[in-house]
Design an enzyme around this catalytic site. Structure first.
Site, mmCIF file in Angstrom:
data_model
loop_
_atom_site.group_PDB
_atom_site.id
_atom_site.type_symbol
_atom_site.label_atom_id
_atom_site.label_comp_id
_atom_site.label_asym_id
_atom_site.label_seq_id
_atom_site.Cartn_x
_atom_site.Cartn_y
_atom_site.Cartn_z
ATOM 1 N N ASP A 179 3.102 -2.162 4.764
ATOM 2 C CA ASP A 179 3.787 -2.938 5.799
ATOM 3 C C ASP A 179 3.456 -4.428 5.704
ATOM 4 O OD1 ASP A 179 5.120 -3.545 8.222
ATOM 5 O OD2 ASP A 179 3.269 -3.235 9.362
ATOM 6 N N GLU A 414 -5.463 3.556 4.247
ATOM 7 C CA GLU A 414 -4.555 4.616 4.675
ATOM 8 C C GLU A 414 -3.987 5.464 3.550
ATOM 9 O OE1 GLU A 414 -1.715 3.212 7.541
ATOM 10 O OE2 GLU A 414 -3.312 2.919 9.016
ATOM 11 N N TYR A 471 -3.423 4.004 16.603
ATOM 12 C CA TYR A 471 -2.443 3.308 17.437
ATOM 13 C C TYR A 471 -2.081 4.115 18.679
ATOM 14 C CZ TYR A 471 -2.182 -0.255 13.880
ATOM 15 O OH TYR A 471 -2.501 -1.292 13.023
ATOM 16 N N GLU A 506 -8.278 -0.833 12.779
ATOM 17 C CA GLU A 506 -6.970 -1.311 13.248
ATOM 18 C C GLU A 506 -6.648 -0.638 14.565
ATOM 19 O OE1 GLU A 506 -3.566 -0.908 10.635
ATOM 20 O OE2 GLU A 506 -4.722 -1.639 8.926
HETATM 21 C C1 GCB Z 1 -1.180 0.393 9.750
HETATM 22 C C2 GCB Z 1 -1.340 -0.321 8.460
HETATM 23 C C3 GCB Z 1 -0.964 -1.774 8.553
HETATM 24 C C4 GCB Z 1 0.297 -1.937 9.396
HETATM 25 C C5 GCB Z 1 0.003 -1.416 10.786
HETATM 26 C C6 GCB Z 1 1.209 -1.548 11.721
HETATM 27 O O1 GCB Z 1 -1.729 1.431 9.986
HETATM 28 O O2 GCB Z 1 -2.622 -0.180 7.910
HETATM 29 O O3 GCB Z 1 -0.788 -2.273 7.257
HETATM 30 O O4 GCB Z 1 0.746 -3.250 9.432
HETATM 31 O O5 GCB Z 1 -0.354 -0.074 10.709
HETATM 32 O O6 GCB Z 1 1.306 -2.519 12.429
HETATM 33 O O7 GCB Z 1 2.038 -0.642 11.686
#
Ligand code: GCB
Length: 600
Positions: A179, A414, A471, A506
């Site tokens: 991404d 990941e 997330y 993250e």
């Molecule tokens: C993730 C990735 C990262 C993305 C992020 C997102 O898990 O490691 O590269 O930018 O999520 O914002 O979706």
């Protein structure tokens, strides 16, 4: 690999500046055609990605080869010196031609490579330097792309019954399994540097501490046998120790340790001399190790406050920009942070030098992002990635091994660890051993794990530090922070039993700057603050959570797609580095959290 240096024995010529450039139209591929370049060439700036320097879509969408060309002359007064051409990074695959002949090929877009020019070029005569650059990503490149057209980001659904029918008109393009925008080109500096004919090839420094004294085990690799001397200088330029020989142990009495900012990131310099050559290598004396569920720097439990970052800015793309690096360091301190991860690839060497000096801690990551191909294909048994992955780790450690700021290696971001758990465990545990065996300082090793079924994942728990990207409240249980905290706690209960240090590498929420709501809902600045406040208060209850790295430091560019409006907007800062409300929130929080001993 030593960083190019100029001193009374070594010279440097920068080849940064304007180059001639053109995109391939699919007819030349890796072959350089002088006619084709002459007909199509235009100006491009180096270092910088080519994609955003021009304003037609074809530069953003380009798929395949592009060509760079520059003519230069090595001054006659360098004629007695050994000449080396160094590319700090060409993304992703480069073939270099000198005076029309292939001189080197390099795979991987984020690490330096060199070409010995002595014998190939003559001082005082013009040299034609041409570089063919390929930006294609696939299941055998790092980072990974989906050559089959099963895009992870960006819609690949043609909306017609036959996918085959849709393929007829769909042009070839990169489908990154990651991404961030697939910026390409000569992204970092290009230099010719000189050394004497007999020269210092490499220097390795391993610090340790006993009582109030510091020690360094050093070794110097030279191009031929000969006497080596090492003089260690303090930051104040006083001689503090001396030694003779290509390897040995040096004692530094009453050593001043390298400690993260706002404490003292003290640096020493080793001046190494061999025959007529000289190289000065900076180093810090500090120790790093994991003890139970604590991450110790200088034997004190450290708490990681910081972010995943990107090398990303307007116009430059992923191109090296020292002013941005200096600005980012300033903002890291403004935010009260002490660390960052080089997500998702090794950064320019200058950033590590800055981090050494400013006392910012780095988790150093390879470009192995996106290993995986859905639940039907075992990527570890299907694709040819292992040997390239090993090469990248070898080169990364060779480049960054002496930096005191680097405290941990991240082998990847990941990868799939859920669908083929045994294969994944075998791959990652053996690569973990490999990485440990290469690092002279034997730092902790990890990889960063994707939101998954953590009970099935057998690999993450084997690492020195559990690094997880989660997330809850954004991609999962979107907007419902009560449910998000409940799910997060279920997972934290699981990791608590594993009893290793855990860093949340993250977590985050896309946020549109200036979008305010009284009742905080997704995408608003208020939601981002509420999201972090809720999640952070769960971390505060758990001793083994030894770090929080919100995603991301700043907004960054990505491929277009239904999930992304003008890129990824999870930054605490905007792409041009202005603070969102959450930046102020973290500034307050982090300024009240000490580097050491936060959780006992
Ligand atoms: C993730 C990735 C990262 C993305 C992020 C997102 O898990 O490691 O590269 O930018 O999520 O914002 O979706």
């Amino acid at each position: 690999m030593l960083y190019p240096q100029t001193n009374e024995k070594r010279g440097l010529i920068s080849l940064d500046g304007l180059w001639a450039f053109c995109l391939d139209d699919g007819t030349n591929n890796e072959k350089i055609s002088n006619d084709f370049i002459a007909r199509n060439k235009e100006n491009i700036s180096v270092p910088a990605s080519y994609n955003d320097q021009k304003d037609e879509l074809k530069y953003r969408e380009h798929y395949g080869w592009a060509y760079y060309e520059k003519t230069f002359i090595v001054p006659e007064f360098f004629s007695s010196q050994r000449l080396v051409l160094r590319f700090d990074a060409v993304t992703h695959h480069a073939i270099v031609y000198i005076n029309g002949k292939p001189a080197a090929e390099h795979r991987g877009g984020f690490l330096p490579f060199e070409i010995e020019l002595t014998g190939l070029v003559k001082a005082g005569c013009p040299v034609l330097l041409q570089v063919a650059v390929d930006n294609r990503v696939s299941h055998s490149t790092l980072p990974v792309g989906n050559e089959d057209g099963t895009a992870f980001f960006g819609s690949d659904n043609a909306g017609v019954p036959s996918v085959e029918a849709a393929k007829v008109w769909r042009k070839k393009r990169n489908l990154p399994n990651f991404d961030f925008f697939n910026y390409a080109g000569i992204n970092r500096s290009v230099r010719v540097y000189t050394t004497p004919a007999d020269y210092i090839q490499d220097i390795t420094i391993v610090p340790s501490v006993k009582g109030s004294d510091g020690y360094i085990d050093y070794s110097v690799k030279t191009s031929c046998p000969g006497d080596v001397s090492v003089t260690v200088y303090s930051r104040e330029h006083e001689v503090v120790a001396e030694a003779l020989g290509a390897e040995g142990r040096i004692r530094i009495e009453n050593a001043r340790l390298w400690n993260p900012w706002p404490e003292d990131p003290y640096l020493y310099t080793a001046e190494v001399r061999f025959r007529d050559d000289k190289y000065t290598q900076r180093f810090g004396i500090r120790t790093v190790r994991v003890d139970g569920h604590r991450f110790l720097i200088n034997e004190k439990p450290f708490f990681f406050k910081g972010f995943g970052k990107h090398e990303d800015s307007a116009v430059h793309g992923r191109g090296f920009d020292l002013a941005y690096d200096v600005k980012d360091m300033s903002l890291i301190k403004w935010l009260g942070a002490n660390s960052f991860r080089t997500s998702h690839y090794p950064y320019a060497e200058e950033m590590y030098d800055l981090a050494d000096e400013e006392g910012i801690v780095i988790i150093d990551e390879t470009p192995a992002v996106g290993i995986g191909a859905g639940d039907k294909t075992d990527p570890y048994r299907t694709f040819d990635i292992r040997s390239h992955h090993e090469d990248v780790i070898r080169d990364l450690i060779a480049r960054d091994k002496n930096h005191p700021s680097v405290v941990m290696w991240s082998m990847a971001n990941e990868p799939d660890t859920e669908h083929f758990p045994e294969s994944a465990r075998d791959y990652w545990t053996s690569l973990y051993e490999f990485t440990h065996s290469l690092d002279p300082q034997d730092r902790p090793v990890t990889f960063v794990c994707c939101q998954n079924n953590y009970e099935r994942d057998l690999a993450t728990r084997e690492m020195d530090v559990v690094c997880i990207n989660r997330y809850y409240g954004w991609y999962n249980l979107s907007g419902d922070m009560d449910a998000a905290c409940y799910a997060l706690n279920l997972e934290l209960d699981f990791w608590q039993k594993i009893d290793k240090p855990l860093i949340m590498t993250e977590y985050g929420a896309d946020t549109l700057p200036g979008f305010h709501l009284t009742a905080p809902e997704m995408f608003s600045e208020e939601f981002q603050v509420m999201y972090y406040d809720r999640i952070n208060s769960e971390f505060d209850k758990r001793d083994f959570v030894c770090g929080e790295h919100p995603w991301n430091f700043a907004d960054f560019n990505t491929i277009q797609g239904v999930y992304r409006a003008d890129g990824n907007r999870k930054g605490l800062l905007t792409r041009d580095r202005r603070p969102k409300m959450s930046a102020h929130y973290f500034r307050k929080r982090w300024n009240s959290i000490p580097n050491f001993g936060y959780k006992g």
